[in-house]
Design a protein around this motif. Structure first.
Motif, PDB file in Angstrom:
ATOM      1  N   CYS A   7       0.865  -1.195   0.000  1.00 36.72           N
ATOM      2  CA  CYS A   7       0.000   0.000   0.000  1.00 36.72           C
ATOM      3  C   CYS A   7       0.895   1.235   0.000  1.00 36.72           C
ATOM      4  O   CYS A   7       2.106   1.129   0.220  1.00 36.72           O
ATOM      5  CB  CYS A   7      -0.911   0.029   1.237  1.00 36.72           C
ATOM      6  SG  CYS A   7      -0.014  -0.002   2.816  1.00 36.72           S
ATOM      7  N   ALA A   8       0.288   2.389  -0.202  1.00 42.59           N
ATOM      8  CA  ALA A   8       1.091   3.625  -0.175  1.00 42.59           C
ATOM      9  C   ALA A   8       1.571   3.948   1.227  1.00 42.59           C
ATOM     10  O   ALA A   8       2.612   4.595   1.394  1.00 42.59           O
ATOM     11  CB  ALA A   8       0.284   4.782  -0.739  1.00 42.59           C
ATOM     12  N   THR A   9       0.833   3.512   2.233  1.00 42.34           N
ATOM     13  CA  THR A   9       1.297   3.723   3.608  1.00 42.34           C
ATOM     14  C   THR A   9       2.657   3.056   3.780  1.00 42.34           C
ATOM     15  O   THR A   9       3.590   3.629   4.365  1.00 42.34           O
ATOM     16  CB  THR A   9       0.260   3.157   4.608  1.00 42.34           C
ATOM     17  OG1 THR A   9      -0.962   3.874   4.436  1.00 42.34           O
ATOM     18  CG2 THR A   9       0.723   3.284   6.043  1.00 42.34           C
ATOM     19  N   ASN A  32       5.306   5.110   1.783  1.00 42.58           N
ATOM     20  CA  ASN A  32       5.710   6.340   2.482  1.00 42.58           C
ATOM     21  C   ASN A  32       6.594   6.018   3.694  1.00 42.58           C
ATOM     22  O   ASN A  32       7.620   6.672   3.929  1.00 42.58           O
ATOM     23  CB  ASN A  32       4.475   7.124   2.931  1.00 42.58           C
ATOM     24  CG  ASN A  32       3.758   7.782   1.753  1.00 42.58           C
ATOM     25  OD1 ASN A  32       4.360   7.993   0.692  1.00 42.58           O
ATOM     26  ND2 ASN A  32       2.496   8.103   1.921  1.00 42.58           N
ATOM     27  N   HIS A  82      -0.816  13.268   4.234  1.00 45.72           N
ATOM     28  CA  HIS A  82      -1.583  12.125   4.756  1.00 45.72           C
ATOM     29  C   HIS A  82      -0.876  11.598   6.017  1.00 45.72           C
ATOM     30  O   HIS A  82       0.351  11.701   6.125  1.00 45.72           O
ATOM     31  CB  HIS A  82      -1.622  11.044   3.661  1.00 45.72           C
ATOM     32  CG  HIS A  82      -2.494   9.884   3.996  1.00 45.72           C
ATOM     33  ND1 HIS A  82      -2.001   8.746   4.600  1.00 45.72           N
ATOM     34  CD2 HIS A  82      -3.815   9.690   3.812  1.00 45.72           C
ATOM     35  CE1 HIS A  82      -3.007   7.890   4.762  1.00 45.72           C
ATOM     36  NE2 HIS A  82      -4.116   8.437   4.290  1.00 45.72           N
ATOM     37  N   SER A  99       0.122   8.832   6.770  1.00 43.99           N
ATOM     38  CA  SER A  99       1.203   7.880   6.485  1.00 43.99           C
ATOM     39  C   SER A  99       2.519   8.593   6.204  1.00 43.99           C
ATOM     40  O   SER A  99       3.575   7.960   6.131  1.00 43.99           O
ATOM     41  CB  SER A  99       0.827   6.977   5.304  1.00 43.99           C
ATOM     42  OG  SER A  99       0.523   7.746   4.159  1.00 43.99           O
ATOM     43  N   MET A 146       3.315  16.169  -0.902  1.00 45.87           N
ATOM     44  CA  MET A 146       2.365  15.390  -1.699  1.00 45.87           C
ATOM     45  C   MET A 146       2.110  16.049  -3.052  1.00 45.87           C
ATOM     46  O   MET A 146       2.222  17.266  -3.195  1.00 45.87           O
ATOM     47  CB  MET A 146       1.057  15.211  -0.927  1.00 45.87           C
ATOM     48  CG  MET A 146       0.325  16.486  -0.689  1.00 45.87           C
ATOM     49  SD  MET A 146      -0.993  16.431   0.595  1.00 45.87           S
ATOM     50  CE  MET A 146      -1.459  14.761   0.785  1.00 45.87           C
ATOM     51  N   ASN A 157      -5.441  14.874  -0.595  1.00 47.39           N
ATOM     52  CA  ASN A 157      -6.564  13.940  -0.602  1.00 47.39           C
ATOM     53  C   ASN A 157      -7.891  14.593  -0.232  1.00 47.39           C
ATOM     54  O   ASN A 157      -8.952  14.090  -0.583  1.00 47.39           O
ATOM     55  CB  ASN A 157      -6.285  12.761   0.336  1.00 47.39           C
ATOM     56  CG  ASN A 157      -5.640  13.174   1.635  1.00 47.39           C
ATOM     57  OD1 ASN A 157      -4.668  13.921   1.647  1.00 47.39           O
ATOM     58  ND2 ASN A 157      -6.174  12.702   2.741  1.00 47.39           N
ATOM     59  N   ASP A 160       4.262  12.009  -2.349  1.00 47.77           N
ATOM     60  CA  ASP A 160       3.169  11.057  -2.206  1.00 47.77           C
ATOM     61  C   ASP A 160       2.186  11.395  -3.328  1.00 47.77           C
ATOM     62  O   ASP A 160       1.465  12.388  -3.256  1.00 47.77           O
ATOM     63  CB  ASP A 160       2.552  11.257  -0.814  1.00 47.77           C
ATOM     64  CG  ASP A 160       1.276  10.470  -0.611  1.00 47.77           C
ATOM     65  OD1 ASP A 160       0.758   9.899  -1.586  1.00 47.77           O
ATOM     66  OD2 ASP A 160       0.791  10.429   0.537  1.00 47.77           O
ATOM     67  N   VAL A 191      -0.318   9.583  -4.441  1.00 48.36           N
ATOM     68  CA  VAL A 191      -1.507   8.718  -4.370  1.00 48.36           C
ATOM     69  C   VAL A 191      -2.731   9.367  -5.010  1.00 48.36           C
ATOM     70  O   VAL A 191      -3.486   8.715  -5.725  1.00 48.36           O
ATOM     71  CB  VAL A 191      -1.786   8.361  -2.891  1.00 48.36           C
ATOM     72  CG1 VAL A 191      -3.168   7.769  -2.718  1.00 48.36           C
ATOM     73  CG2 VAL A 191      -0.728   7.400  -2.390  1.00 48.36           C
ATOM     74  N   GLN A 192      -2.934  10.647  -4.752  1.00 51.51           N
ATOM     75  CA  GLN A 192      -4.162  11.295  -5.252  1.00 51.51           C
ATOM     76  C   GLN A 192      -3.957  11.970  -6.601  1.00 51.51           C
ATOM     77  O   GLN A 192      -4.846  12.649  -7.093  1.00 51.51           O
ATOM     78  CB  GLN A 192      -4.674  12.317  -4.224  1.00 51.51           C
ATOM     79  CG  GLN A 192      -5.083  11.700  -2.904  1.00 51.51           C
ATOM     80  CD  GLN A 192      -6.357  10.854  -2.975  1.00 51.51           C
ATOM     81  OE1 GLN A 192      -7.085  10.884  -3.971  1.00 51.51           O
ATOM     82  NE2 GLN A 192      -6.629  10.096  -1.929  1.00 51.51           N
ATOM     83  N   SER A 251      -0.690   4.052  -5.004  1.00 47.66           N
ATOM     84  CA  SER A 251      -1.532   2.991  -4.433  1.00 47.66           C
ATOM     85  C   SER A 251      -2.599   2.582  -5.440  1.00 47.66           C
ATOM     86  O   SER A 251      -3.368   3.426  -5.914  1.00 47.66           O
ATOM     87  CB  SER A 251      -2.193   3.541  -3.170  1.00 47.66           C
ATOM     88  OG  SER A 251      -3.011   2.560  -2.591  1.00 47.66           O
ATOM     89  N   HIS A 262      -5.443   1.011  -5.314  1.00 42.95           N
ATOM     90  CA  HIS A 262      -6.896   1.113  -5.086  1.00 42.95           C
ATOM     91  C   HIS A 262      -7.437   2.528  -5.265  1.00 42.95           C
ATOM     92  O   HIS A 262      -8.646   2.742  -5.236  1.00 42.95           O
ATOM     93  CB  HIS A 262      -7.286   0.534  -3.720  1.00 42.95           C
ATOM     94  CG  HIS A 262      -6.955   1.379  -2.532  1.00 42.95           C
ATOM     95  ND1 HIS A 262      -7.889   2.126  -1.880  1.00 42.95           N
ATOM     96  CD2 HIS A 262      -5.795   1.559  -1.857  1.00 42.95           C
ATOM     97  CE1 HIS A 262      -7.329   2.742  -0.842  1.00 42.95           C
ATOM     98  NE2 HIS A 262      -6.050   2.410  -0.815  1.00 42.95           N
ATOM     99  N   LYS A 263      -6.536   3.493  -5.480  1.00 39.94           N
ATOM    100  CA  LYS A 263      -7.012   4.858  -5.735  1.00 39.94           C
ATOM    101  C   LYS A 263      -7.214   5.111  -7.227  1.00 39.94           C
ATOM    102  O   LYS A 263      -7.708   6.155  -7.611  1.00 39.94           O
ATOM    103  CB  LYS A 263      -6.023   5.889  -5.180  1.00 39.94           C
ATOM    104  CG  LYS A 263      -5.663   5.711  -3.723  1.00 39.94           C
ATOM    105  CD  LYS A 263      -6.772   6.127  -2.781  1.00 39.94           C
ATOM    106  CE  LYS A 263      -6.244   6.043  -1.344  1.00 39.94           C
ATOM    107  NZ  LYS A 263      -7.167   6.533  -0.355  1.00 39.94           N
TER     108      LYS A 263
END
Ligand code: PLP
Length: 392
Positions: free
Chosen positions: A71-73, A76, A103, A105, A151, A155, A180, A182-183, A203, A205-206
């Motif tokens: 995961c991205a957590t 990071n 975030h 994380s 980031m 998010n 990061d 992710v978004q 990540s 799932h995003k």
């Protein structure tokens, strides 16, 4: 009852094409890719394709590393702790420059590293709610700074940080840069050649891939130490039996997300703007962040006099999923921390509601949401003890 999912910054539906591509790695080709027999080796070609897609998706060169994480957590954590072990404990560079809106994380790892001797400095946001290059210029002391971690897109607000300029500035002063992203992936173009970052987290799932799989880009030569030891997977950079189905799914999801960028920019933005215009037509409503500075799918709105949670629950009764902000903080009744960080008073920060669309969101869903939300705000204000019309 109609169900409308407008919480795509929390997670997204898996694209059916991604699910289909993953299917055979559960009950047919389920071998461990590290095994020498055919059950193990037959999955190698699909893993190579997946990695190629990930490299191409972010513009990584063959000399760089892209490792698959859970995961991205994890991604990071891996970067920040690698910097701690490889730079902060070994050199005079003790500082990590970051922002107040990362975030958890990133921000919670920074808090932890502070207890171990790292110096954490949060760069102030400008009036647009982002960090601009002049701020980095004012704060960056290269001889003291181990890492800048900012980031790509927030998010909660969807605000985009000028990563290309920030990373270019850090690089020109010999300072490592992590983002990061992710978004950002699947919403705006992300390319590590154009934006010269040293590390980048993402990540699946995003962006309509499966949960439980993420990625980390590491530029060639950037300091690194694995978070997980125990095997030689991912070239020794991330131990643990490889999640083949997840990796295949993430690779395809990345390719599809990049193919859909034009649609995201045109069509998702059009639907988001339609919803946003309708919200802004409701009295005493505001949306955080200029439209042109945000990713195309996100609205963080404030409805004066209404608790964000109350509105979320009311929308939920009508089948609409929205959020008060970061899903990780959704059990807390604290005001939205991003709104507090960008300078809004606590009362307004309590009224935050995030609506985030995806390429699967339809016009009918937006029309239904406009109807329900407008009625819901009116109803909740009628019973609200704190709402006074046009209160300043
Ligand atoms: N970074 C940002 C900006 C996020 O929005 C999230 C998830 O909400 C994460 C990191 C964590 O991602 P994951 O769920 O893959 O750990």
């Amino acid at each position: 009852m109609q169900r409308v999912y407008l919480d795509n910054n929390a997670t997204t539906i898996v694209d059916p094409r991604v699910k289909e591509a993953m299917d055979i790695y559960f009950c047919q080709q389920y071998g461990n890719p590290n095994s020498l027999h055919e059950f193990g080796t037959e999955v190698h070609p699909a893993m190579r394709v997946a990695l190629d897609r990930l490299y191409a998706g972010i513009g990584a060169s063959d000399e760089d590393d892209v490792i698959v994480t859970s995961c991205a957590t994890e991604s990071n954590n891996t970067v920040l702790k690698a910097i701690y072990w490889e730079v902060i404990t070994k050199t005079p560079k003790k500082r990590i420059l970051t922002t107040p809106v990362e975030h958890p994380s990133v921000s919670h790892v920074c808090e932890f590293l502070q207890t171990k001797g790292a110096e954490i400095v949060e760069l102030p946001l400008n009036t647009d709610g982002i960090v601009d290059t002049s701020t980095l210029e004012a704060y960056l002391e290269p001889e003291k700074t181990a890492l800048v971690s900012i980031m790509w897109a927030n998010n909660e607000t969807g605000l985009i940080f000028p990563i290309k300029e920030l990373a270019t500035y850090a690089r020109s002063h010999g300072v490592l840069f992590h983002t990061d992203a992710v978004q950002a992936i699947g919403k705006v173009a992300v390319n590590v050649q154009e934006a010269p970052v040293d590390y980048l987290s993402f990540s699946a799932h995003k962006f309509h891939g499966p949960k439980g799989v993420g990625g980390l880009y590491i530029r060639k030569g950037a300091p690194f130490v694995p978070l997980l030891h125990g095997g030689e997977h991912m070239g020794g950079k991330r131990s643990g039996t490889i999640n083949v189905a997840g990796m295949v799914g993430m690779g395809l999801a990345m390719e599809l997300a990049n193919e859909a960028l034009f649609y995201e920019e045109k069509e998702v933005r059009r639907l988001r703007d339609k919803l946003e215009d309708a919200l802004l037509a409701i009295p005493d409503t505001m949306v955080i962040g200029k439209r042109e500075l945000r990713v195309p799918n996100t609205i963080l709105a404030s409805f004066r006099g209404i608790e964000g949670e109350a509105l979320i629950w009311d929308l939920n009764r009508y089948g609409i999923a929205a959020s008060t902000g970061s899903a990780c903080a959704s059990e807390s009744l604290e005001p939205n921390p991003v709104m507090v960080a960008i300078g809004l008073d606590r009362e307004l920060a309590h009224t935050a509601v995030r609506l985030s669309l995806s390429r699967f969101t339809t016009e009918e869903e937006i029309d239904y949401t406009i109807e329900v939300l407008t009625a819901s705000v009116k109803r909740l204000r009628e019973i609200s003890s704190t709402y006074v019309k046009n209160k300043e």
